[in-house]
Design an enzyme around this catalytic site. Structure first.
Site, PDB file in Angstrom:
ATOM      1  N   VAL A 159      40.897  19.281  15.378  1.00  0.00           N
ATOM      2  CA  VAL A 159      41.970  19.171  14.384  1.00  0.00           C
ATOM      3  C   VAL A 159      42.708  17.829  14.437  1.00  0.00           C
ATOM      4  CG1 VAL A 159      42.311  21.661  14.082  1.00  0.00           C
ATOM      5  CG2 VAL A 159      43.670  20.420  15.796  1.00  0.00           C
ATOM      6  N   TYR A 209      34.015  25.226  13.228  1.00  0.00           N
ATOM      7  CA  TYR A 209      34.789  26.380  12.766  1.00  0.00           C
ATOM      8  C   TYR A 209      33.924  27.240  11.847  1.00  0.00           C
ATOM      9  CZ  TYR A 209      38.121  22.920  14.393  1.00  0.00           C
ATOM     10  OH  TYR A 209      38.753  21.978  15.140  1.00  0.00           O
ATOM     11  N   SER A 256      39.546  19.815  19.755  1.00  0.00           N
ATOM     12  CA  SER A 256      38.448  20.740  20.065  1.00  0.00           C
ATOM     13  C   SER A 256      37.165  20.055  20.509  1.00  0.00           C
ATOM     14  CB  SER A 256      38.120  21.589  18.841  1.00  0.00           C
ATOM     15  OG  SER A 256      38.757  22.815  18.936  1.00  0.00           O
ATOM     16  N   LYS A 300      35.977  20.567  23.952  1.00  0.00           N
ATOM     17  CA  LYS A 300      35.312  21.809  24.357  1.00  0.00           C
ATOM     18  C   LYS A 300      33.840  21.568  24.710  1.00  0.00           C
ATOM     19  CE  LYS A 300      38.692  24.353  21.600  1.00  0.00           C
ATOM     20  NZ  LYS A 300      38.993  25.057  20.345  1.00  0.00           N
TER      21      LYS A 300
HETATM   22  N1  GLU Z   1      44.608  22.375  20.533  1.00  0.00           N
HETATM   23  C1  GLU Z   1      44.217  22.932  19.281  1.00  0.00           C
HETATM   24  C2  GLU Z   1      44.601  24.383  19.207  1.00  0.00           C
HETATM   25  O1  GLU Z   1      44.571  25.034  20.209  1.00  0.00           O
HETATM   26  C3  GLU Z   1      42.736  22.743  19.148  1.00  0.00           C
HETATM   27  C4  GLU Z   1      42.270  23.174  17.824  1.00  0.00           C
HETATM   28  C5  GLU Z   1      41.043  22.479  17.367  1.00  0.00           C
HETATM   29  O2  GLU Z   1      40.893  21.265  17.440  1.00  0.00           O
HETATM   30  O3  GLU Z   1      40.193  23.222  16.877  1.00  0.00           O
HETATM   31  O4  GLU Z   1      44.952  24.888  18.192  1.00  0.00           O
END
Ligand code: GLU
Length: 326
Positions: A270, A252, A73, A76
């Site tokens: 994650v 999160y 993530s 992002k």
């Molecule tokens: N590729 C992970 C998913 O789509 C990213 C999740 C994350 O790092 O928050 O679940």
């Protein structure tokens, strides 16, 4: 914060970072690796890395700071940067800027809010960004743009996306597919859903070390320097706003707790990595693959808390070193 708040001297910083890494190496309560993406479950739990990239000096590192991990993530932040470069403020018609208070892959809120995700850092929001980046192009080109950005920012052309991880995500990505198709049904996707998902899986699978990530984050720290600096890809104003989103939505539904304990804009993934920005001072990356219940790295977060205490770094005002807080 005044400018010499950063005036922690390099040797003292190295000692602090080395001490933190030694403490984390001895920790037994390390959390659990993300196993819903099978490839991530293979990463050894005993890894820990920490890197600080000050704006005006080479990085200070400790532990496994040169081992690459899946940034997940954290990507992002980079796709948002490119999406804003592409669409400017009109992006905000398609994605919000509020914390979601739900899990990162939650679908329930998306239905209430007619396919407009709460923010660019939950999965649905990042899939909209992937759609923005792939519209009018193919997935490979869009992934290449994200790679070009992180390579340029960190000055390291060796950074790549790990195809074993992206295939693993694509195989197990039913939930992300649901989010994307639901948004398509609500008219919030422009490209082919599968193309946007390929970009999303490809960006999450970018592998970087703490050193590379800390260097790549410096453009956001530079935006907060209050000086006339030339920053690639963002204006100082935009850097401040990305930092604000990292603070409110970057970890999160533990973002409030992270603001309370660490006091710096952070984005976690994650894969166990966390990027933290000290505006005007430095960019920091910490990594340990074991996660807590909310999906944040248990020890990377603990290390950032120790670092914030040890340096006094906080965007919420001066703190005395080693203040006792509840
Ligand atoms: N590729 C992970 C998913 O789509 C990213 C999740 C994350 O790092 O928050 O679940």
């Amino acid at each position: 914060m005044s400018h010499n708040r950063s005036a922690i001297e390099r040797t003292a910083l190295q000692t602090l970072v080395t001490d933190i890494a030694a403490r984390m190496a001895g920790e037994s309560d390390r959390g659990h690796v993300a196993d819903y993406i099978p490839e991530l479950a293979k990463v050894p739990l005993n890894r820990f890395g920490l890197a600080i990239a000050p704006l005006d000096q080479p990085p200070v590192v400790a532990g496994d700071a040169d081992i690459a991990f899946s940034i997940q993530s954290i990507s992002k932040v980079f796709s948002l940067t490119l999406g804003l470069e592409r669409l400017g403020a009109t992006l905000w018609q398609r994605v919000g800027r509020e914390p979601s208070g739900n899990a990162f892959n939650s679908i329930i809120q998306l239905e209430y809010e007619r396919g407009v995700p709460r923010n660019p850092f939950i999965n649905a929001g990042a899939i909209v960004l992937a759609d923005v980046l792939v519209e009018g192009r193919d997935a490979e080109t869009a992934i290449a743009d994200i790679l070009a950005l992180v390579r340029e920012l960190s000055g390291d052309s060796a950074i790549d996306s790990d195809s074993a991880v992206s295939s693993s995500e694509a195989r197990t990505g039913a939930r992300n597919r649901s989010l994307a198709h639901f948004m398509a049904a609500e008219g919030n996707m422009r490209a082919k859903v599968e193309d946007a998902l390929s970009v999303y899986f490809g960006q999450c699978s970018v592998a970087m070390s703490c050193r590379q990530l800390a260097l790549a984050g410096r453009f956001l720290a530079a935006g907060g320097s209050g000086e006339e600096v030339t920053i690639a890809h963002v204006t100082p104003e935009r850097a401040r706003r990305i930092n604000a989103l990292m603070m409110t939505c970057g970890c999160y539904d533990a973002s409030g707790e992270v603001a309370y304990r660490i006091g710096l804009p952070c984005k976690s993934g994650v894969g166990g990595g966390v990027l933290a920005i000290v505006p005007g001072v430095a960019s920091v990356a910490a990594w340990c693959p074991g996660l807590d219940e909310k999906g944040n790295s248990r020890l990377a977060m603990r290390a950032l808390e120790d670092l914030a205490h040890g340096t006094g770094w906080s965007v919420f005002g001066a703190r005395r070193r080693r203040d006792v807080e509840d």
